[in-house]
Design an enzyme around this catalytic site. Sequence first.
Site, PDB file in Angstrom:
ATOM      1  N   GLU A  79     -14.711 107.521  95.973  1.00 38.60           N
ATOM      2  CA  GLU A  79     -14.408 106.266  96.656  1.00 38.60           C
ATOM      3  C   GLU A  79     -13.049 105.704  96.226  1.00 38.60           C
ATOM      4  OE1 GLU A  79     -16.938 103.094  94.086  1.00 38.60           O
ATOM      5  OE2 GLU A  79     -18.095 104.207  95.573  1.00 38.60           O
ATOM      6  N   PRO A  80     -11.974 106.373  96.598  1.00 36.34           N
ATOM      7  CA  PRO A  80     -10.638 105.855  96.276  1.00 36.34           C
ATOM      8  C   PRO A  80     -10.309 104.623  97.099  1.00 36.34           C
ATOM      9  CG  PRO A  80     -10.607 108.189  96.922  1.00 36.34           C
ATOM     10  CD  PRO A  80     -11.922 107.632  97.319  1.00 36.34           C
ATOM     11  N   GLY A  81      -9.440 103.801  96.583  1.00 39.12           N
ATOM     12  CA  GLY A  81      -8.925 102.671  97.334  1.00 39.12           C
ATOM     13  C   GLY A  81      -7.410 102.674  97.309  1.00 39.12           C
ATOM     14  N   ARG A 122      -0.303  91.125  90.792  1.00 39.85           N
ATOM     15  CA  ARG A 122      -0.416  92.212  89.827  1.00 39.85           C
ATOM     16  C   ARG A 122       0.576  92.117  88.663  1.00 39.85           C
ATOM     17  NH1 ARG A 122       0.405  97.000  90.612  1.00 39.85           N
ATOM     18  NH2 ARG A 122      -1.329  97.861  89.415  1.00 39.85           N
ATOM     19  N   TYR A 124      -1.496  91.929  85.298  1.00 34.97           N
ATOM     20  CA  TYR A 124      -1.606  93.210  84.589  1.00 34.97           C
ATOM     21  C   TYR A 124      -0.301  93.665  83.941  1.00 34.97           C
ATOM     22  CZ  TYR A 124      -5.714  93.669  87.677  1.00 34.97           C
ATOM     23  OH  TYR A 124      -6.887  93.476  88.365  1.00 34.97           O
ATOM     24  N   CYS A 153       4.899  77.216  89.442  1.00 34.39           N
ATOM     25  CA  CYS A 153       5.220  76.504  88.202  1.00 34.39           C
ATOM     26  C   CYS A 153       4.479  77.134  87.022  1.00 34.39           C
ATOM     27  CB  CYS A 153       4.856  75.031  88.348  1.00 34.39           C
ATOM     28  SG  CYS A 153       5.472  74.019  86.999  1.00 34.39           S
ATOM     29  N   TYR A 195      -4.117  95.865  96.532  1.00 36.59           N
ATOM     30  CA  TYR A 195      -4.321  94.694  95.681  1.00 36.59           C
ATOM     31  C   TYR A 195      -3.149  93.725  95.768  1.00 36.59           C
ATOM     32  CZ  TYR A 195      -7.892  97.825  94.016  1.00 36.59           C
ATOM     33  OH  TYR A 195      -8.953  98.696  93.978  1.00 36.59           O
TER      34      TYR A 195
END
Length: 458
Positions: free
Chosen positions: A286-288, A325, A329, A368, A397
Amino acid sequence: MTAPVESPSIRRLADWDPTRLESLAQDYGSPLYVLDLERVRENYRRLESAFPDAEILYAVKANALGDVLETLREEGAGLECASAGEVERALAASESAAENGATGANVHYTAVNPPARDLEWVVDAWEEYPDLTITVGAEDTIDRLEERGYDGRLCLRVNPGIGAGHHEKVQTGAAAKFGVPAERAVDVLADAADRGFDVVGIHAHVGSGVSSDQLGDHREFVSRMGDLARDVSEALAGDGDGLEFVDVGGGFGVPYREEDQPLDLEAVGDATRDALGDVDAALTIEPGRYFVADAGVLLTAVNTVKEARDTLAVGVDAGMTTLLRPAMYDAYHPIRNLTAAIEAEQHGASDDERGRETVAQTIAGPICESGDVFCENRHLPVSERTDVLVIGNAGAYGYEMANQYNSRPRPASIVLEDGDVRLARRRETLEDVTRLEREARDSEPSANHETHAEHDTR
């Protein structure tokens, strides 16, 4: 099976036509997400070629745009969903892509600590689509499904005790939040079968953004899943037809940095089959990210340029509310100055050879927060106000994690297909940002007391 296409295994940012992208920003405004559906198809066909005997599900959370879901359903992918909202989108996309009406056979709902409202919606949907599959990650969820009258297709998410991925926040395989410990899986599934559930599979996901140098972790994880599948099949031998599938998740990484090399999909496919071993069940993946990351970019316009103490600070109209992201991350995304690139092309030179000096720049958004930066001290042709920048590998994402922090409207999305351009999602307005509050004030008093309790009392 669709014949594999001859396409590069990764689409780099430099492969996008800068003139066309800049014209899209002029036509549709910025920030703007651009998604190439033909690239989504190419990525699917390449992965299908590496896993010819596997059932392929698309992890909807990577990019839930209806055009993406319909495109992948047309290619033959099933849809793996993390919420009731994603199940609703998946069923709608299946309906649109199907010639003879949609079924739930290609839709899996993977429930992670599901809110009561989600469970109730999905169980109601199951009444109409009885071949829908629900994957549970806790014995509590099995109890809650039984209380709601569900006895349909059940898959158990297990925790294999091994994780991998591009960041600690996405290494799910060993996190306590996800799945039933593998050593308890046989007993849990045997009990579910005794209670009348149609036990069809086991599932685990090691993490997101798994790279080539983590292939050993992937192999070990899949090997554990193969061992577990054989144990489960033996335990359930008298309770039905055994497992239909072993779902080893996705997590196939893509190279975000220019120097990174793409996954050797053939090697991953071979390693997966070898590690799984001989099981009387289908392999499911199940790759995304793999399907959509390099199919999408984000366009943003420069509005502020100033000399800071140690860098050139460049302000743009996209921010962490547009693409989260980097802030969440510390993720790297390639960035290109389209305006500088077009100038260089017009003069037959590279980006930095027409008077634009290459300097260290910090590209930051309008939020901000000090974390609202896309890069720090990145060497790029010096930016000027009104330049258009493009941020690469934004198809996964990106919009899915967009939000309205600082009361900022979310961006528009367009799709490219067969040479055509189509607005897929309009830009939000300030009126959209406050709409729910205004509707609440204007509603009837009784409507304000709509059921707020979402906790389970059963």
